[in-house]
Design an enzyme around this catalytic site. Structure first.
Site, short mmCIF file in Angstrom:
data_model
loop_
_atom_site.label_atom_id
_atom_site.label_comp_id
_atom_site.label_asym_id
_atom_site.label_seq_id
_atom_site.Cartn_x
_atom_site.Cartn_y
_atom_site.Cartn_z
N SER A 82 0.82 -1.21 0.00
CA SER A 82 0.00 0.00 0.00
C SER A 82 0.86 1.27 0.00
O SER A 82 1.59 1.52 -0.95
CB SER A 82 -0.96 -0.03 1.19
N LYS A 97 -0.69 -4.04 -3.42
CA LYS A 97 -1.99 -3.50 -3.00
C LYS A 97 -2.06 -2.04 -3.44
O LYS A 97 -1.40 -1.18 -2.86
CB LYS A 97 -2.17 -3.59 -1.49
#
Length: 462
Positions: A376, A401
């Site tokens: 992320s 992600k």
């Protein structure tokens, strides 16, 4: 309806819904909190499990240069207490249709396999062709409808689950902040919600208050993320806020004792290399919270003062956190105008290019350590530094992600979380499900690092 952006693993902060609504709903105009411009919408710190104060109780006036008896002002709708409308006034069919419309307008199918507008329209006809007898049945239909999309991050939230989101607090004093555009096109910071009997609420801060300064520092023009970082500090210390109550109310200076605090995610040390002839500044960043950027700047400056000529940023096992913190940290290493990341989505309002605005804090050679749990916000930083030839990546392929979610409140107090966009690296690579391949599996010599970066910049300029 409320909507707020987030990254796929983050708690969320809702935005107040409209005060009234008809029994049969038309799809309302979306209100967007800019996740990439500093709105407090991502991985927030959990506050005490108490209810949210949504009142705008009056506070005794205090003299200030910010207001006078002759000032003309207009009270904003969102600064007043907003009456709740009984959920039973909304039909079950209207709630299902509202959820359907959100997906129809905003959903981004990251797998590009299951969703099409024709299939989705047919689903609406099938669902709304019969009467939906109970609210529980309506919620079950929405759950199945969203599950059919095949996206693990798009999901339904019960009213109880949705209400918990407003309890997240990254300020340490029990408030949530958002950026609100004023009539002149500027931005002001408003208190979105308060923890009932939390530090700020007990001290006199109210729903809808505008924050003017923190510890004497004017926050005009600052993002909600920046202001929240200023509010953070050690437990039981005090912070002074200057707030304007509502849009027309008085200005008051309020001292608040901090009760919740983000722990520093930064660990750093100086290491000697090459027979002690050079020094390396090692910095481990465990997560991207409200203190990440501020504490990383302190670490880098101290390491520079200690003689560091090279730097290592360790993002192994860092699963992310505040995406905005990751973006701001990436900017610390980039030249003005260089791209941090792109966001893409079906709706043009989710199409953004994020760039650095200032010169880098350091220009020394940099290694970023990554592994399969680097995810992320960590991947946004890694890709930004790699693609701009500012660092080499060492370790394992990252997690992959890169999706962006919004959470929308439905008019019965429930909500839906919907994937509406994704992050793309400066070299236009899709992070999601792909991850980022490192330059080296094993730790290279610093001579290899400098050579690799030089070649990268040559190719980039050529």
């Amino acid at each position: 309806m409320r909507v707020v952006l987030c990254n796929s693993a983050s708690p969320l902060t809702p935005i107040p819904k409209p005060p009234t609504f008809p029994a049969t709903l038309n799809w309302p105009h979306k209100t967007l909190v800019g996740a990439l411009t500093g709105a407090v919408s991502f991985s927030l710190l959990i506050s005490s499990p108490s209810s949210i104060a949504l009142d705008s109780a009056s506070v005794p006036p205090s003299p200030s240069s910010h207001s006078s008896a002759t000032d003309y002002c207009r009270q904003d709708d969102d600064t007043e207490a907003m009456p709740e409308t009984a959920p039973e006034l909304v039909t079950n069919e209207a709630i299902v249709e509202e959820a359907w419309n959100i997906v129809n307008d905003s959903f981004l199918d990251s797998s590009r396999r299951r969703w099409s507008s024709d299939i989705w329209k047919q689903k609406k006809e099938d669902i709304l062709g019969t009467s939906i007898q109970t609210r529980s049945k309506a919620h079950d239909i929405i759950r199945r409808m969203l599950a059919s999309l095949g996206d693990p991050y798009t999901r339904f939230l019960s009213p109880a689950e949705f209400s918990k989101m407003a309890r997240y607090d990254m300020t340490g004093i029990g408030i949530n902040i958002r950026e609100v555009q004023d009539d002149n096109g500027g931005v002001k910071l408003k208190v979105l919600g308060l923890i009932l009997d939390g530090p700020a609420h007990a001290a006199g801060v109210r729903q809808g208050d505008e924050i003017l300064s923190v510890n004497g520092m004017d926050v005009t023009g600052k993002s909600a993320f920046e202001a929240s970082s200023l509010l953070q500090g050690p437990n039981e210390t005090f912070v002074t806020l200057e707030v304007k109550h509502g849009n027309c109310g008085p200005v008051q200076s309020i001292e608040v004792q901090r009760q919740l605090v983000a722990r520093t995610p930064v660990f750093y040390r100086l290491e000697k290399i090459e027979n002690g002839a050079a020094s390396v500044g090692y910095m481990r960043l465990k997560e991207f919270n409200a203190l990440a950027r501020k504490d990383l700047v302190i670490a880098m400056k101290r390491l520079q003062d200690m003689g560091a000529k090279y730097f290592i940023l360790d993002l192994r096992d860092n699963l992310g956190g505040l995406v905005q913190a990751g973006i701001e940290i990436a900017k610390l290493f980039l030249n003005e105008g260089e791209t941090v990341t792109y966001t893409v989505g079906r709706d043009p309002q989710y199409e953004k290019t994020i760039t650095a605005e200032t010169a880098p804090l350091i220009t020394a050679p940099l290694i970023v350590l990554v592994n399969n749990k680097t995810a992320s916000a960590s991947e946004i930083v890694s890709a930004a530094l790699h693609d701009n030839c500012r660092a080499v990546l060492v370790g394992q392929r990252t997690f992959g992600k890169g999706l962006i979610q919004s959470v929308f409140e439905l008019h019965d107090g429930s909500g839906v979380v919907v994937t509406i966009g994704k992050y793309v690296t400066p070299n236009h690579m899709d992070i999601n499900k792909n991850g980022i391949e490192p330059d080296f599996r094993e730790f290279p010599a610093w001579s290899e690092v400098t050579q690799h970066l030089a070649q990268c910049n040559t190719l980039r300029q050529g």
